[in-house]
Design a protein around this motif. Structure first.
Motif, PDB file in Angstrom:
ATOM      1  N   ASP A 110      -0.128 -12.307  14.857  1.00 14.09           N
ATOM      2  CA  ASP A 110      -0.543 -11.320  13.941  1.00 14.09           C
ATOM      3  C   ASP A 110      -0.350 -11.939  12.580  1.00 14.09           C
ATOM      4  OD1 ASP A 110       2.213 -11.274  13.633  1.00 14.09           O
ATOM      5  OD2 ASP A 110       2.232  -9.033  13.515  1.00 14.09           O
ATOM      6  N   ARG A 111       0.206 -13.167  12.542  1.00 12.92           N
ATOM      7  CA  ARG A 111       0.356 -13.743  11.161  1.00 12.92           C
ATOM      8  C   ARG A 111      -0.428 -15.155  11.008  1.00 12.92           C
ATOM      9  NH1 ARG A 111       4.367 -11.366   8.805  1.00 12.92           N
ATOM     10  NH2 ARG A 111       4.625 -12.751   7.116  1.00 12.92           N
TER      11      ARG A 111
ATOM     12  N   ARG B 282       0.214 -10.831   7.195  1.00 11.20           N
ATOM     13  CA  ARG B 282      -0.641 -10.089   8.695  1.00 11.20           C
ATOM     14  C   ARG B 282      -1.876  -9.821   8.568  1.00 11.20           C
ATOM     15  NH1 ARG B 282       4.863  -8.038   8.387  1.00 11.20           N
ATOM     16  NH2 ARG B 282       6.171  -8.408  10.145  1.00 11.20           N
TER      17      ARG B 282
ATOM     18  N   ARG C  68      -5.677  -7.227  12.787  1.00 10.56           N
ATOM     19  CA  ARG C  68      -5.667  -6.940  14.048  1.00 10.56           C
ATOM     20  C   ARG C  68      -5.186  -8.321  14.671  1.00 10.56           C
ATOM     21  NH1 ARG C  68     -11.113  -5.330  16.375  1.00 10.56           N
ATOM     22  NH2 ARG C  68     -10.051  -4.995  18.387  1.00 10.56           N
ATOM     23  N   PRO C  69      -4.170  -8.304  15.697  1.00  7.69           N
ATOM     24  CA  PRO C  69      -3.756  -9.465  16.032  1.00  7.69           C
ATOM     25  C   PRO C  69      -4.619 -10.330  16.876  1.00  7.69           C
ATOM     26  CG  PRO C  69      -2.669  -7.897  17.388  1.00  7.69           C
ATOM     27  CD  PRO C  69      -3.576  -7.287  16.263  1.00  7.69           C
TER      28      PRO C  69
END
Length: 393
Positions: A77-78, A91, A94-95
């Motif tokens: 997510d980063r 972040r 959305r991952p």
């Protein structure tokens, strides 16, 4: 006398994400279709790629009945973007996932076979169009053909279509370094523009690492040794313990990409739909693959397979045309070091700018007013000694 070729409603050439998605799109629209999926390799097989999969890809696959594809994978997510001392890490809204193509492609092929596709190992070298069918190598006949056979597409060559601008990248797998765990890291080049190095944590102790740059006409393509050197320069330590180094070409999209009419369609890399800003191609592959499959099914349903290309062109215009215009402009802007650095500062200053930039690079995003306003402000603001922004972990 040679035996008559086996006839199918739809033959898809290439079983990567675009091809599997085309087969899935067709059978989801009409489960009764006879669909053949042709590839020269057995699965699972490796494929050179950055392995980043945007969440939007899962949204598209869910529309054709494929869910739970990455339930056993670790999402990321980063995202960290940098150029020299300018760094922003935030972040993502959305991952995303980092899934080796050996895994991703095999799972998509399995889903297509489960839906009713017939998987055939066959390397297509020749395509002939007749009034009532398309024949591949004199062995496979189909009412409609989707060319999803990648950057060096035999189907595209058979249609006489050019490839257009190209980037060159080198990818490997290496132990993820401590400072890059749990993130997708992109470091923009300082000399050869546009270019960047990357390290994408797979979540299993390894990272997909690599370096890519735009190939300029008249300038020799860099050697493998040079690509590795530039990767290590931009992301020190990345190449240590690296293996499975593979080079590959990326056929980049442009603002206008004419598509063939008739019974033969092109999807994904075969249609030159790699994002020129980021090199991302999986989202476009799945989106256009599904659209191609649906268009083929609709044309077959009405008894007019020769209209498949017309239907597909209309669908892809709605899906991609604004995005292609905006990414083509963004890629031209990104040739300027000042613009890249302004984009990093604007992303560091505003989460909304960061989110819009991610959307532009990974899915169907556009140059939004928020993004352009942030970029303009950053260009007009005097540069501070440090442009670093990093959220707490």
């Amino acid at each position: 006398m040679a035996p008559a070729p086996i006839h199918w409603d739809l033959a898809v050439v290439g079983a990567g994400p675009a091809g599997a998605a085309a087969a899935l799109g067709a059978l989801h629209a009409d489960p009764g279709l006879r669909v053949a999926l042709l590839d020269r390799a057995d699965f699972p097989r490796d494929k050179a790629c950055g392995d980043g999969v945007a969440p939007h890809v899962l949204d598209l696959l869910a529309e054709v009945g494929v869910t739970g594809l990455f339930d056993d994978r670790v999402p990321v997510d980063r995202l960290r973007l940098g150029r020299g001392s300018l760094i922003t890490e935030r972040r993502m809204a959305r991952p995303a996932w980092v899934v080796p193509r050996r895994i991703l492609d095999a799972r998509l092929v399995d889903a297509a076979v489960a839906a009713g596709v017939r998987l055939l190992r066959h390397r297509v070298r020749d395509l002939r169009q007749h009034c009532d069918a398309v024949v591949l190598d004199g062995e496979v006949s189909a009412a409609v053909v989707v060319g999803a056979d990648g950057a060096h597409s035999a189907v595209r060559r058979a249609l006489g279509l050019p490839r257009g601008p190209v980037a060159l990248a080198l990818r490997g797998y290496a132990p993820v370094t401590p400072g890059r765990r749990g993130a997708q890291v992109i470091e923009f080049g300082t000399r050869h523009q546009p270019s960047y190095a990357w390290s994408f944590d797979r979540g299993d102790g390894l990272a997909n690492v690599g370096y890519g740059e735009f190939l300029h006409p008249g300038r020799p393509a860099p050697t493998r040794a040079r690509l590795l050197e530039r990767l290590e320069t931009l992301l020190p330590g990345t190449t240590e313990g690296g293996r499975q180094w593979v080079g590959h070409h990326l056929p980049l999209s442009t603002a206008r990409r004419p598509l063939p009419a008739g019974r033969v369609l092109l999807a994904g890399d075969a249609a030159c739909l790699v994002n020129p800003l980021t090199g991302e191609g999986i989202h476009s592959a799945v989106a256009t693959g599904i659209a191609a499959g649906r268009a083929a099914a609709a044309a077959l349903r009405e008894g007019r397979p020769e209209r498949a290309g017309e239907r597909y062109a209309g669908a892809t215009r709605r899906i991609l045309e604004p995005h292609l215009r905006h990414t083509a402009l963004a890629a031209r802007l990104a040739r300027s070091t000042r613009v890249i650095e302004a984009g990093l500062r604007a992303s560091a200053a505003d989460q909304r700018v960061f989110d819009d930039l991610v959307e532009l690079g990974l899915a169907r995003g556009r140059l939004t007013p928020t993004l352009m306003l942030g970029l303009g402000r950053a260009l007009l603001t005097p540069i501070r000694p440090s442009g670093r922004h990093q959220e707490p972990a």
